[in-house]
Design a protein around this motif. Structure first.
Motif, mmCIF file in Angstrom:
data_model
loop_
_atom_site.group_PDB
_atom_site.id
_atom_site.type_symbol
_atom_site.label_atom_id
_atom_site.label_comp_id
_atom_site.label_asym_id
_atom_site.label_seq_id
_atom_site.Cartn_x
_atom_site.Cartn_y
_atom_site.Cartn_z
ATOM 1 N N UNK A 49 -5.166 -10.098 5.643
ATOM 2 C CA UNK A 49 -5.371 -11.529 5.399
ATOM 3 C C UNK A 49 -6.858 -11.891 5.373
ATOM 4 N N UNK A 50 -7.674 -11.207 6.167
ATOM 5 C CA UNK A 50 -9.106 -11.482 6.187
ATOM 6 C C UNK A 50 -9.774 -11.177 4.849
ATOM 7 N N UNK A 51 -9.157 -10.339 4.047
ATOM 8 C CA UNK A 51 -9.697 -10.009 2.725
ATOM 9 C C UNK A 51 -9.475 -11.136 1.716
ATOM 10 N N UNK A 52 -8.629 -12.122 2.092
ATOM 11 C CA UNK A 52 -8.224 -13.180 1.160
ATOM 12 C C UNK A 52 -8.393 -14.542 1.827
ATOM 13 N N UNK A 53 -9.567 -15.147 1.695
ATOM 14 C CA UNK A 53 -9.863 -16.396 2.412
ATOM 15 C C UNK A 53 -8.998 -17.592 2.003
ATOM 16 N N UNK A 54 -8.302 -17.519 0.877
ATOM 17 C CA UNK A 54 -7.467 -18.656 0.462
ATOM 18 C C UNK A 54 -6.091 -18.644 1.123
ATOM 19 N N UNK A 55 -5.765 -17.594 1.857
ATOM 20 C CA UNK A 55 -4.461 -17.534 2.521
ATOM 21 C C UNK A 55 -4.373 -18.633 3.560
ATOM 22 N N UNK A 56 -3.261 -19.324 3.532
ATOM 23 C CA UNK A 56 -3.008 -20.377 4.506
ATOM 24 C C UNK A 56 -1.623 -20.149 5.095
ATOM 25 N N UNK A 57 -1.228 -21.010 5.978
ATOM 26 C CA UNK A 57 0.113 -20.959 6.531
ATOM 27 C C UNK A 57 0.251 -19.969 7.668
ATOM 28 N N UNK A 134 10.095 2.463 -10.634
ATOM 29 C CA UNK A 134 10.773 3.624 -11.199
ATOM 30 C C UNK A 134 11.096 4.586 -10.057
ATOM 31 N N UNK A 135 12.246 5.260 -10.087
ATOM 32 C CA UNK A 135 12.615 6.164 -8.989
ATOM 33 C C UNK A 135 11.580 7.251 -8.684
ATOM 34 N N UNK A 136 10.723 7.598 -9.647
ATOM 35 C CA UNK A 136 9.702 8.618 -9.427
ATOM 36 C C UNK A 136 8.544 8.128 -8.554
ATOM 37 N N UNK A 137 8.413 6.820 -8.398
ATOM 38 C CA UNK A 137 7.313 6.275 -7.596
ATOM 39 C C UNK A 137 7.604 6.401 -6.106
ATOM 40 N N UNK A 138 6.539 6.549 -5.343
ATOM 41 C CA UNK A 138 6.670 6.643 -3.886
ATOM 42 C C UNK A 138 7.102 5.305 -3.282
ATOM 43 N N UNK A 139 6.642 4.206 -3.870
ATOM 44 C CA UNK A 139 7.014 2.880 -3.364
ATOM 45 C C UNK A 139 8.283 2.390 -4.069
ATOM 46 N N UNK A 140 9.035 1.550 -3.349
ATOM 47 C CA UNK A 140 10.320 1.058 -3.852
ATOM 48 C C UNK A 140 10.159 -0.069 -4.873
ATOM 49 N N UNK A 141 9.151 -0.934 -4.654
ATOM 50 C CA UNK A 141 8.970 -2.089 -5.532
ATOM 51 C C UNK A 141 7.513 -2.537 -5.493
ATOM 52 N N UNK A 142 7.172 -3.395 -6.446
ATOM 53 C CA UNK A 142 5.837 -3.975 -6.534
ATOM 54 C C UNK A 142 5.970 -5.491 -6.503
ATOM 55 N N UNK A 143 5.177 -6.132 -5.654
ATOM 56 C CA UNK A 143 5.131 -7.588 -5.587
ATOM 57 C C UNK A 143 3.756 -8.033 -6.065
ATOM 58 N N UNK A 144 3.745 -8.823 -7.126
ATOM 59 C CA UNK A 144 2.502 -9.376 -7.660
ATOM 60 C C UNK A 144 2.453 -10.853 -7.275
ATOM 61 N N UNK A 145 1.385 -11.224 -6.575
ATOM 62 C CA UNK A 145 1.236 -12.598 -6.099
ATOM 63 C C UNK A 145 0.058 -13.238 -6.830
ATOM 64 N N UNK A 146 0.337 -14.304 -7.553
ATOM 65 C CA UNK A 146 -0.718 -15.039 -8.262
ATOM 66 C C UNK A 146 -1.601 -15.772 -7.243
ATOM 67 N N UNK A 147 -2.827 -16.126 -7.622
ATOM 68 C CA UNK A 147 -3.716 -16.820 -6.679
ATOM 69 C C UNK A 147 -3.083 -18.048 -6.023
ATOM 70 N N UNK A 148 -2.307 -18.823 -6.764
ATOM 71 C CA UNK A 148 -1.659 -20.008 -6.189
ATOM 72 C C UNK A 148 -0.642 -19.628 -5.111
ATOM 73 N N UNK A 149 -0.081 -18.443 -5.190
ATOM 74 C CA UNK A 149 0.898 -17.992 -4.214
ATOM 75 C C UNK A 149 0.295 -17.579 -2.883
ATOM 76 N N UNK A 150 -1.004 -17.254 -2.881
ATOM 77 C CA UNK A 150 -1.637 -16.857 -1.622
ATOM 78 C C UNK A 150 -1.675 -18.007 -0.611
ATOM 79 N N UNK A 151 -1.644 -19.242 -1.105
ATOM 80 C CA UNK A 151 -1.676 -20.393 -0.201
ATOM 81 C C UNK A 151 -0.480 -20.404 0.739
ATOM 82 N N UNK A 152 0.649 -19.845 0.309
ATOM 83 C CA UNK A 152 1.858 -19.833 1.133
ATOM 84 C C UNK A 152 2.536 -18.462 1.069
ATOM 85 N N UNK A 153 1.719 -17.412 1.138
ATOM 86 C CA UNK A 153 2.197 -16.052 0.943
ATOM 87 C C UNK A 153 3.262 -15.637 1.966
ATOM 88 N N UNK A 154 3.154 -16.088 3.201
ATOM 89 C CA UNK A 154 4.165 -15.721 4.192
ATOM 90 C C UNK A 154 5.518 -16.333 3.828
#
Length: 172
Positions: A49-57, A134-154
């Protein structure tokens, strides 16, 4: 110009997964306990969170389940206010796969839900997108958060995870 943030979801279990950014920093974690009903704590990690000063909530949310994992309520942060899980999973039309929630700021948001993808929208604009990997990836899913979403990311993560839990438990 602010850029979208990408979080990688590790683990397919909506009750037990973690989210990291592309640099490998832990962003969100889930911790479960049963006392006697299931309680899950979602934690937004301070170093991320410290890397993203616009995070609120709030930095935490808590999922309190009813008996036999029935819908209970969610609490954000250290408040005494609880929100019924059913209220965070509302439909506006019978048979619709979309689910609506009201943010703590009073704004209405919608999750458009499919098996492979979920989009969080504030009317016409997408604020976050969850895509199954994709099943070949190590991670299960990807979440992309637009800048406006950081305000209420939690709140985005809380309602995303709640929607995934509801699918897993066949509430919908």
């Amino acid at each position: 110009m602010p850029t979208s943030q990408i979080l990688l979801q590790y683990g397919s279990d909506p009750f037990n997964s973690r989210y990291e950014d592309v640099e490998g920093r832990s962003a969100f974690t889930l911790h479960a306990s049963e006392t006697p009903n299931l309680v899950i704590k979602l934690t937004r990690e301070a170093l991320w969170a410290q890397q993203h000063p616009t995070i609120m909530g709030p930095s935490n949310s808590y999922f309190y389940f009813g008996p036999r994992n029935s819908p209970g309520y969610v609490v954000y942060g250290n408040t005494r206010v609880n929100v019924a899980m059913a209220y965070l999973l509302r439909q506006q039309r019978e048979g619709s796969s979309s689910r609506y929630f009201m943010s703590q700021s009073g704004k209405l948001y919608k999750w458009r839900i499919s098996q492979q993808r979920m989009e969080c929208m504030d009317g016409r604009n997408v604020v976050a997108v969850w895509d199954l990997s994709h099943p070949d990836h190590e991670h299960h899913a990807t979440l992309t958060i637009k800048p406006a979403g950081l305000l209420f990311v939690t709140e985005i993560l809380t309602t995303l995870i709640l929607n995934r839990m509801a699918q897993d438990l066949n509430w919908c």
